[in-house]
Design an enzyme around this catalytic site. Structure first.
Site, PDB file in Angstrom:
ATOM      1  N   PHE A 142       3.249 -52.269   1.960  1.00 16.98           N
ATOM      2  CA  PHE A 142       2.635 -50.836   1.302  1.00 16.98           C
ATOM      3  C   PHE A 142       3.664 -50.089   1.351  1.00 16.98           C
ATOM      4  O   PHE A 142       3.809 -48.944   2.687  1.00 16.98           O
ATOM      5  CB  PHE A 142       1.266 -50.327   0.987  1.00 16.98           C
ATOM      6  CG  PHE A 142       1.038 -49.203  -0.343  1.00 16.98           C
ATOM      7  CD1 PHE A 142       0.969 -50.165  -1.577  1.00 16.98           C
ATOM      8  CD2 PHE A 142       1.359 -48.068  -0.563  1.00 16.98           C
ATOM      9  CE1 PHE A 142       0.769 -49.142  -2.584  1.00 16.98           C
ATOM     10  CE2 PHE A 142       2.274 -47.273  -0.777  1.00 16.98           C
ATOM     11  CZ  PHE A 142       1.376 -47.585  -2.384  1.00 16.98           C
TER      12      PHE A 142
ATOM     13  N   ASP B  64       8.500 -46.882   8.320  1.00 12.35           N
ATOM     14  CA  ASP B  64       7.868 -45.866   7.086  1.00 12.35           C
ATOM     15  C   ASP B  64       6.743 -45.520   7.790  1.00 12.35           C
ATOM     16  O   ASP B  64       5.083 -46.292   7.916  1.00 12.35           O
ATOM     17  CB  ASP B  64       7.305 -47.049   5.962  1.00 12.35           C
ATOM     18  CG  ASP B  64       6.897 -46.225   4.993  1.00 12.35           C
ATOM     19  OD1 ASP B  64       6.246 -45.586   5.287  1.00 12.35           O
ATOM     20  OD2 ASP B  64       6.438 -46.636   4.118  1.00 12.35           O
TER      21      ASP B  64
ATOM     22  N   LYS C 132       3.612 -37.516   3.016  1.00 10.47           N
ATOM     23  CA  LYS C 132       1.924 -37.629   2.607  1.00 10.47           C
ATOM     24  C   LYS C 132       1.320 -36.002   3.784  1.00 10.47           C
ATOM     25  O   LYS C 132       1.837 -34.344   3.127  1.00 10.47           O
ATOM     26  CB  LYS C 132       1.236 -37.994   3.060  1.00 10.47           C
ATOM     27  CG  LYS C 132       1.113 -39.545   2.364  1.00 10.47           C
ATOM     28  CD  LYS C 132       0.202 -40.959   2.815  1.00 10.47           C
ATOM     29  CE  LYS C 132       0.470 -41.235   1.013  1.00 10.47           C
ATOM     30  NZ  LYS C 132       0.455 -42.663   1.441  1.00 10.47           N
TER      31      LYS C 132
HETATM   32  C1  LIG Z   1       1.689 -43.507   0.756  1.00 10.37           C
HETATM   33  C2  LIG Z   1       2.673 -44.684   1.169  1.00 10.37           C
HETATM   34  C3  LIG Z   1       3.443 -44.683   0.225  1.00 10.37           C
HETATM   35  C4  LIG Z   1       3.952 -43.966  -0.711  1.00 10.37           C
HETATM   36  O1  LIG Z   1       3.908 -42.815  -1.134  1.00 10.37           O
HETATM   37  P1  LIG Z   1       3.418 -42.064  -2.146  1.00 10.37           P
HETATM   38  O2  LIG Z   1       3.867 -40.416  -1.929  1.00 10.37           O
HETATM   39  O3  LIG Z   1       2.728 -42.225  -3.187  1.00 10.37           O
HETATM   40  O4  LIG Z   1       4.836 -42.090  -3.360  1.00 10.37           O
HETATM   41  C5  LIG Z   1       4.826 -45.484   1.302  1.00 10.37           C
HETATM   42  N1  LIG Z   1       4.710 -46.056   2.379  1.00 10.37           N
HETATM   43  C6  LIG Z   1       3.074 -45.684   3.046  1.00 10.37           C
HETATM   44  C7  LIG Z   1       2.587 -46.784   3.949  1.00 10.37           C
HETATM   45  C8  LIG Z   1       1.839 -44.649   2.372  1.00 10.37           C
HETATM   46  O5  LIG Z   1       1.721 -45.100   2.945  1.00 10.37           O
END
Ligand SMILES: *Cc1c(COP(=O)(O)O)cnc(C)c1O
Length: 405
Positions: A138, A223, A252
């Site tokens: 994701f 990520d 985040k």
């Molecule tokens: C939440 C998340 C995203 C996307 O972040 P948004 O602020 O919702 O666009 C990308 N990568 C990972 C691993 C995430 O948990």
């Protein structure tokens, strides 16, 4: 008067299915609904609220900064951006950073950087660069990012998608080795898959991937939007494997639970592919966000939130292991980043979350089978004990009802 839930049903796009609770206030690890009921937040906005709701230091800082300087765009320098980026680069061992707002934007930034690096530094032929991502990933919701997803719902109805992405099985180092070609720009990976269901890869996977990437001149891009900034018990989840990625994506918790703040960080030779006009964001790196981000980092370090996550996460897993129930198929996680895999033949994760909500514990299922526990890192042991007690009683109650019917 229409209920708030009815208003959202009528006016808000139905791209989410929230639990039926209407929140009006939050402080620390707790949130309150419109009837004054109190809940323990074991979700913390998918890790965005690691510092706790309305963290007093951040609230104070925002009140001062908001009266001082907020949005000016990157057309000008500000007194806030440089110190923030200096601190995050020092903490993560990266050379340079490109600030954005949401996680998806930072991932898009990483993709652009990797592609341009492939063309201008590695020597890949025009438009031939490939990025390798993992099954179950994701990385966000933009068109390019969902092009990398193997979750059918994320793509269905949204095509066509840009080419240049390839998937390999998460956790399988041989699959990665076979997928790398001379055109591979980067391997994009979550050290632990969050939305995928708190999936921890086999020991040594990340380390082996890093070595492979180094041998083949491929960028390893981590990520850590969800796993970063203390969530898994280290500042970065990569540190568990002693891996230093070539590119790093944060989001985040970087916004301290107050604002969307994200960034792509990298080695100098990667970040230097960007020249004025290549890429940008009206809000990215604004002084308010930079001030919040810097204070969020200071709090993380000064309050030892990563160590707290390590200690309390170990404790949480131990306590969950004591629960005697056939409903739990597997427990996994690292730090305060825990997934409870529910046996789908006995109950659904949604059903467990709804029952927990009625007892004042908020969580959210991921896929049909996983209950995610990722509270603010400021949670204490007594609050964890209370949470475990609610989980125990809910699972045992569901099992009793199942056996009686
Ligand atoms: C939440 C998340 C995203 C996307 O972040 P948004 O602020 O919702 O666009 C990308 N990568 C990972 C691993 C995430 O948990």
């Amino acid at each position: 008067m229409a209920s708030r839930i009815d208003l959202e049903a009528q006016y808000c796009a139905q791209n989410y299915k929230p639990l039926p609770v209407v929140l009006t206030r939050a402080e620390g690890v707790h949130v309150w609904d419109e009837d004054g009921n109190k809940y323990l937040d074991m979700m913390s906005a998918y890790s965005a609220v690691s510092h706790g709701h309305a963290n007093p230091r951040l609230v104070r800082l925002v009140q001062e900064q908001v009266a001082q300087l907020n949005i000016v765009s990157r057309a000008f320098y500000t007194d806030r951006l440089g110190p923030f980026l200096e601190r995050i680069c020092q903490l993560t061992g990266q050379d340079m950073a490109l600030p954005m707002n949401t996680g998806a934007e930072a991932v898009e930034t990483a993709i652009k950087a990797a592609r341009k690096w492939a063309y201008t530094v590695k020597g890949v032929a025009t438009d031939q660069a490939e990025i390798i991502a993992c099954t179950g990933n994701f990385h966000g919701r933009t068109i390019a990012i969902v092009a990398m997803s193997d979750e059918p719902q994320y793509q269905a109805g949204f095509g066509p998608f840009p080419p240049g992405f390839r998937l390999v099985e998460y956790g399988n180092i041989d699959a990665l080795r076979e997928a790398i070609t001379d055109n591979t720009a980067a391997f994009l990976v979550e050290p632990i898959q969050g939305e995928g269901g708190i999936i921890v890869p086999p020991d040594g996977y990340l380390k082996a991937a890093a070595e492979l990437c180094r041998e083949r001149n491929v960028l390893l891009i981590a990520d850590e939007i969800q796993t970063g900034l203390g969530r898994t018990g280290k500042l970065l989840a990569c540190e568990h494997d002693d891996v230093h990625p070539d590119g790093l994506i944060l989001g985040k918790a970087l916004g301290g639970g107050i604002l969307p703040v994200s960034m792509f960080l990298a080695r100098r030779d990667v970040m230097e592919v960007f020249t004025p006009g290549d890429h940008g964001s009206t809000f990215g790196g604004n002084p308010l966000a930079a001030a919040v981000g810097l204070e969020a980092l200071n709090i993380l370090v000064e309050d030892n939130l990563a160590q707290r996550s390590a200690d309390l996460g170990t404790y949480l897993l131990e306590q969950l292991r004591e629960i005697d129930t056939p409903l739990i198929r597997e427990l996994r996680g690292r730090g305060l980043f825990v997934g409870i895999e529910i046996d789908p033949s006995l109950a659904s994760a949604r059903q467990v979350c709804e029952a927990l909500m009625k007892r004042g514990l908020l969580s959210k299922e991921t896929h049909e089978t996983v209950v995610r526990l990722a509270p603010p890192l400021v949670i204490d042991q007594a609050e964890i004990d209370w949470a475990v007690q609610q989980i125990r009683e809910v699972l045992q109650e569901i099992d009793r009802v199942r056996l009686a019917s």
